[in-house]
Design an enzyme around this catalytic site. Structure first.
Site, PDB file in Angstrom:
ATOM      1  N   CYS A   1      26.339  -4.300  -2.034  1.00  0.00           N
ATOM      2  CA  CYS A   1      25.341  -4.439  -0.964  1.00  0.00           C
ATOM      3  C   CYS A   1      25.940  -4.082   0.402  1.00  0.00           C
ATOM      4  CB  CYS A   1      24.747  -5.833  -0.957  1.00  0.00           C
ATOM      5  SG  CYS A   1      25.985  -7.123  -0.957  1.00  0.00           S
TER       6      CYS A   1
ATOM      7  N   SER B   1      17.385  -7.192  -4.370  1.00  0.00           N
ATOM      8  CA  SER B   1      16.731  -6.207  -3.506  1.00  0.00           C
ATOM      9  C   SER B   1      15.803  -6.874  -2.486  1.00  0.00           C
ATOM     10  CB  SER B   1      15.935  -5.220  -4.359  1.00  0.00           C
ATOM     11  OG  SER B   1      14.879  -5.893  -4.986  1.00  0.00           O
TER      12      SER B   1
ATOM     13  N   GLU C   1      19.934 -10.126 -16.570  1.00  0.00           N
ATOM     14  CA  GLU C   1      19.946  -9.956 -18.028  1.00  0.00           C
ATOM     15  C   GLU C   1      20.782  -8.741 -18.424  1.00  0.00           C
ATOM     16  OE1 GLU C   1      17.287 -10.835 -16.269  1.00  0.00           O
ATOM     17  OE2 GLU C   1      17.171 -12.861 -17.104  1.00  0.00           O
TER      18      GLU C   1
ATOM     19  N   GLU D   1      20.354 -13.064   0.089  1.00  0.00           N
ATOM     20  CA  GLU D   1      21.355 -12.018   0.323  1.00  0.00           C
ATOM     21  C   GLU D   1      20.752 -10.731  -0.219  1.00  0.00           C
ATOM     22  OE1 GLU D   1      24.044 -12.407   1.862  1.00  0.00           O
ATOM     23  OE2 GLU D   1      24.474 -14.544   1.779  1.00  0.00           O
ATOM     24  N   LEU D   2      20.241  -9.891   0.670  1.00  0.00           N
ATOM     25  CA  LEU D   2      19.470  -8.734   0.201  1.00  0.00           C
ATOM     26  C   LEU D   2      20.251  -7.438   0.434  1.00  0.00           C
ATOM     27  CD1 LEU D   2      15.997 -10.023   1.394  1.00  0.00           C
ATOM     28  CD2 LEU D   2      17.218 -10.495  -0.726  1.00  0.00           C
TER      29      LEU D   2
ATOM     30  N   GLU E   1      26.788 -17.080   2.707  1.00  0.00           N
ATOM     31  CA  GLU E   1      27.588 -17.629   1.613  1.00  0.00           C
ATOM     32  C   GLU E   1      29.044 -17.404   1.984  1.00  0.00           C
ATOM     33  OE1 GLU E   1      25.843 -15.431  -1.756  1.00  0.00           O
ATOM     34  OE2 GLU E   1      24.902 -17.357  -2.210  1.00  0.00           O
TER      35      GLU E   1
ATOM     36  N   ASN F   1      25.472  -6.313 -10.102  1.00  0.00           N
ATOM     37  CA  ASN F   1      26.587  -5.526  -9.568  1.00  0.00           C
ATOM     38  C   ASN F   1      27.907  -6.303  -9.514  1.00  0.00           C
ATOM     39  OD1 ASN F   1      25.365  -7.047  -7.550  1.00  0.00           O
ATOM     40  ND2 ASN F   1      25.992  -5.673  -5.913  1.00  0.00           N
TER      41      ASN F   1
HETATM   42  N1  LIG Z   1      22.122  -7.274  -2.665  1.00  0.00           N
HETATM   43  C1  LIG Z   1      22.659  -6.943  -3.828  1.00  0.00           C
HETATM   44  O1  LIG Z   1      23.799  -7.303  -4.127  1.00  0.00           O
HETATM   45  C2  LIG Z   1      21.841  -6.168  -4.807  1.00  0.00           C
HETATM   46  C3  LIG Z   1      20.813  -5.362  -4.390  1.00  0.00           C
HETATM   47  N2  LIG Z   1      20.100  -4.650  -5.308  1.00  0.00           N
HETATM   48  C4  LIG Z   1      19.050  -3.775  -4.782  1.00  0.00           C
HETATM   49  O2  LIG Z   1      18.077  -3.566  -5.774  1.00  0.00           O
HETATM   50  C5  LIG Z   1      17.826  -2.191  -5.930  1.00  0.00           C
HETATM   51  C6  LIG Z   1      17.422  -1.804  -7.294  1.00  0.00           C
HETATM   52  O3  LIG Z   1      18.140  -2.512  -8.271  1.00  0.00           O
HETATM   53  P1  LIG Z   1      17.306  -3.116  -9.437  1.00  0.00           P
HETATM   54  O4  LIG Z   1      18.149  -3.920 -10.355  1.00  0.00           O
HETATM   55  O5  LIG Z   1      16.529  -1.995 -10.061  1.00  0.00           O
HETATM   56  O6  LIG Z   1      16.432  -4.032  -8.504  1.00  0.00           O
HETATM   57  P2  LIG Z   1      15.454  -5.203  -8.702  1.00  0.00           P
HETATM   58  O7  LIG Z   1      14.974  -5.568  -7.371  1.00  0.00           O
HETATM   59  O8  LIG Z   1      14.454  -4.906  -9.767  1.00  0.00           O
HETATM   60  O9  LIG Z   1      16.398  -6.351  -9.295  1.00  0.00           O
HETATM   61  C7  LIG Z   1      17.459  -6.900  -8.567  1.00  0.00           C
HETATM   62  C8  LIG Z   1      17.835  -8.186  -9.268  1.00  0.00           C
HETATM   63  O10 LIG Z   1      16.789  -9.124  -9.117  1.00  0.00           O
HETATM   64  C9  LIG Z   1      16.338  -9.619 -10.384  1.00  0.00           C
HETATM   65  N3  LIG Z   1      14.907  -9.815 -10.301  1.00  0.00           N
HETATM   66  C10 LIG Z   1      13.941  -8.864 -10.310  1.00  0.00           C
HETATM   67  N4  LIG Z   1      12.735  -9.428 -10.168  1.00  0.00           N
HETATM   68  C11 LIG Z   1      12.937 -10.754 -10.070  1.00  0.00           C
HETATM   69  C12 LIG Z   1      12.092 -11.885  -9.883  1.00  0.00           C
HETATM   70  N5  LIG Z   1      10.757 -11.757  -9.738  1.00  0.00           N
HETATM   71  N6  LIG Z   1      12.662 -13.115  -9.840  1.00  0.00           N
HETATM   72  C13 LIG Z   1      14.002 -13.265  -9.936  1.00  0.00           C
HETATM   73  N7  LIG Z   1      14.844 -12.253 -10.098  1.00  0.00           N
HETATM   74  C14 LIG Z   1      14.334 -11.010 -10.155  1.00  0.00           C
HETATM   75  C15 LIG Z   1      16.743  -8.581 -11.399  1.00  0.00           C
HETATM   76  O11 LIG Z   1      16.967  -9.196 -12.658  1.00  0.00           O
HETATM   77  C16 LIG Z   1      18.009  -8.015 -10.779  1.00  0.00           C
HETATM   78  O12 LIG Z   1      19.128  -8.754 -11.180  1.00  0.00           O
HETATM   79  C17 LIG Z   1      19.114  -1.550  -5.524  1.00  0.00           C
HETATM   80  O13 LIG Z   1      18.880  -0.253  -5.098  1.00  0.00           O
HETATM   81  C18 LIG Z   1      19.551  -2.419  -4.409  1.00  0.00           C
HETATM   82  O14 LIG Z   1      18.855  -2.019  -3.259  1.00  0.00           O
HETATM   83  C19 LIG Z   1      20.350  -4.720  -6.639  1.00  0.00           C
HETATM   84  C20 LIG Z   1      21.362  -5.498  -7.108  1.00  0.00           C
HETATM   85  C21 LIG Z   1      22.198  -6.262  -6.219  1.00  0.00           C
HETATM   86  O1  LIG Z   2      26.990  -6.822  -3.392  1.00  0.00           O
HETATM   87  C1  LIG Z   2      27.431  -7.754  -2.794  1.00  0.00           C
HETATM   88  C2  LIG Z   2      28.889  -8.064  -2.811  1.00  0.00           C
HETATM   89  C3  LIG Z   2      29.720  -7.449  -1.919  1.00  0.00           C
HETATM   90  C4  LIG Z   2      31.089  -7.696  -1.962  1.00  0.00           C
HETATM   91  C5  LIG Z   2      31.592  -8.545  -2.899  1.00  0.00           C
HETATM   92  S1  LIG Z   2      33.277  -8.854  -2.971  1.00  0.00           S
HETATM   93  O2  LIG Z   2      33.475 -10.249  -2.697  1.00  0.00           O
HETATM   94  O3  LIG Z   2      33.930  -7.982  -1.978  1.00  0.00           O
HETATM   95  O4  LIG Z   2      33.750  -8.546  -4.300  1.00  0.00           O
HETATM   96  C6  LIG Z   2      30.771  -9.163  -3.785  1.00  0.00           C
HETATM   97  C7  LIG Z   2      29.402  -8.922  -3.735  1.00  0.00           C
END
Ligand SMILES: NC(=O)C1=CN([C@@H]2O[C@H](COP(=O)(O)OP(=O)(O)OC[C@H]3O[C@@H](n4cnc5c(N)ncnc54)[C@H](O)[C@@H]3O)[C@@H](O)[C@H]2O)C=CC1
Ligand SMILES: O=Cc1ccc(S(=O)(=O)O)cc1
Length: 481
Positions: A286, A231, A180, A252-253, A460, A154
């Site tokens: 997030c 996630s 990726e 950071e979830l 962070e 994201n």
């Molecule tokens: N906290 C945040 O900034 C983020 C939260 N999410 C959460 O994830 C949910 C679904 O997004 P998806 O991409 O489908 O989720 P996902 O949980 O499959 O993947 C999230 C990230 O983790 C990585 N990942 C997945 N399995 C991993 C593993 N075993 N080891 C290391 N990295 C791994 C993926 O490459 C991806 O970049 C979203 O609805 C949201 O809740 C997703 C992206 C960012």
């Molecule tokens: O998803 C997490 C996140 C939230 C905010 C920002 S920003 O610094 O406001 O761009 C980055 C990542």
């Protein structure tokens, strides 16, 4: 625009490595659904190369002066700033945020490097007054060692920037596995650091099958710290891999941020501010505001104004300067939005606007406002991580705070009110890592960013962000016998 998109490579031990017989995967443009490039996957041999290179580099990088580390980070920041226009287009192309948001992300990432460049020079230890004559009691702050970092799609540049800049400022070296799906953002950070003279091995960028890469890196005795953004379910897997080896981790979830809108503010203006915040990066943030609890007397005005602001967004190709909201990052996310909306509507919720994907190429979903949601709607407890806003009424402050605290998440929360006493009570009682009062802007290079409860642990940003990569050493120094 695709011609600006860089060649996708691995970056290990200061070298750029292409496909050369490695497996690879296609990266897609979310605005069109078309292919952007092929991303090579690291072999296990590549991962071991990154590990040995990061370990070797740590022994010299940790011994460099703070002024030197600071200078390299500052020079990288300057290069990112000077490349902001091009890199903004790259981020918009691969991730789908608008050009304006993408440029802001590049500049924000540069600011993180500048902040960490300054922090590198402020990693003070302390001298504790001694209990014995002639003794010195010293507390040294030292880099923890090789860091394994995992980042999502994201914010392809900002989230890696926080981990890379802080760990390098502390004197650590870093192996990062970005998403990726959005690989170019972090490769451009690596390029800026490379061009700024970062010694080989201090930063390594690898891609692959996420579960295989994280298991391999975290299991290595050379890795001393793990940091993950993503996630909650994957965060738990990463935390247990780290715990098996007794390694510290920062997580950071996800979040499901509540916004409490009290009737002592202008509901229409609050709704416009909330729509701007909600649909930033198409809601794939997030800290995105998601559950809008509105005091009953302001509820109808708020729903109407929010839906009007949402419907007036120009949803289109991220690289079109006229777009104010781009596509979602992947087809997977569009399907997730549709499933949550369909479930909510089937259980009795009403749509004030949006509710479906847009009939065009790419991964577009309409800005959506749901109201009159029954408690059984899945979206009230599952993080939508997309352009869905949920509006619900409340009658009094206690009810609003209970609703805000009802989920296991605790990343961000917000409130709109003019009542000073209430602001104190909310600051005390809302269970969250970050609280915005009359603002939806929380993240800054200089301020801590992190959650509580299921949203993870550790911070962070700010001084806490660099702290996370330091260990404490106590030195007792007595006179020679
Ligand atoms: N906290 C945040 O900034 C983020 C939260 N999410 C959460 O994830 C949910 C679904 O997004 P998806 O991409 O489908 O989720 P996902 O949980 O499959 O993947 C999230 C990230 O983790 C990585 N990942 C997945 N399995 C991993 C593993 N075993 N080891 C290391 N990295 C791994 C993926 O490459 C991806 O970049 C979203 O609805 C949201 O809740 C997703 C992206 C960012
Ligand atoms: O998803 C997490 C996140 C939230 C905010 C920002 S920003 O610094 O406001 O761009 C980055 C990542």
């Amino acid at each position: 625009m695709p011609s600006l998109y860089p060649e996708l490579q691995l970056y290990i031990d200061g070298e750029w490595l292409g496909a050369q017989g490695r497996p690879s995967e296609t990266v897609f443009n979310p605005s069109t659904g078309g292919a952007l490039g092929d991303l090579p996957h690291a072999t296990f041999g590549d991962l071991d190369h990154a590990l040995s290179s990061a370990d070797r580099a740590w022994r010299t990088w940790r011994a460099t002066t703070a002024a030197h580390r600071s200078g390299v980070l500052r020079q990288a920041a300057m290069l990112l700033r000077s490349r902001a226009e091009t890199l903004g287009a790259v981020l918009a192309t691969e991730q789908g945020k608008t050009l304006m948001e993408a440029r802001q992300e590049v500049l924000g990432s540069a600011e993180v490097f500048e902040w960490c460049a300054d922090e590198a020079r402020r990693l003070y230890g302390r001298v504790i007054p001694s209990r014995e004559p002639g003794w010195r009691q010293l507390v040294l702050r030292q880099p923890v060692g090789v860091v394994a970092a995992f980042t999502p799609w994201n914010f392809p540049m900002m989230i890696p920037a926080r981990k890379i800049a802080a760990s390098l400022a502390a004197g650590c070296t870093c192996i990062i596995k970005p998403s990726e799906e959005t690989p170019a953002g972090v490769l451009e950070i690596a390029r800026a650091l490379h061009d700024a003279g970062l010694p080989r091995g201090v930063l390594n960028v690898v891609f692959g099958v996420p579960a295989e890469v994280s298991r391999h890196l975290i299991a290595s005795p050379l890795v001393r710290k793990v940091t993950f953004t993503g996630s909650v379910p994957v965060g738990r897997v990463i935390a247990s891999l780290a715990a098996e080896q007794a390694k510290p981790a920062t997580l950071e979830l996800g979040g499901h941020a509540p916004v409490l809108i009290f009737d002592d503010v202008d509901a229409e203006r609050a709704a416009r501010a909330c729509a701007t915040g909600k649909f930033r990066n198409a809601g794939q943030v997030c800290t995105s505001p998601t559950r809008f609890y509105v005091q009953r007397s302001a509820y109808a005005t708020f729903v109407e104004s929010f839906a009007r602001a949402a419907s007036s967004l120009a949803v289109g190709d991220a690289t079109d300067g006229g777009s104010t909201m781009g596509p979602l990052a992947s087809a997977r996310r569009v399907a997730a939005m549709q499933s949550l909306v369909d479930d909510a509507v089937a259980s009795g919720a009403r749509l004030a606007c949006g509710g479906s994907r847009l009939p065009r190429d790419g991964f577009f979903f309409a800005p959506t406002v749901l109201h009159e949601l029954p408690p059984s709607a899945r979206v009230l407890s599952e993080e939508p991580f997309g352009p869905l806003a949920l509006v619900l009424p409340f009658d009094d402050e206690d009810e609003a705070i209970d609703a805000a605290n009802a989920l296991p998440y605790g990343l961000a929360a917000y409130a709109f009110t003019n009542d000073a006493g209430r602001i104190v009570r909310l600051s005390e009682r809302v269970e969250t890592g970050m609280l915005g009062i009359n603002t939806l802007i929380l993240a800054g290079a200089d301020t801590p960013f992190g959650g509580v409860k299921d949203s993870g642990y550790g911070s962070e940003g700010g001084m806490e962000g660099v702290e996370a990569y330091l260990v404490t050493k106590y030195v007792a120094q007595a006179p020679a016998p």
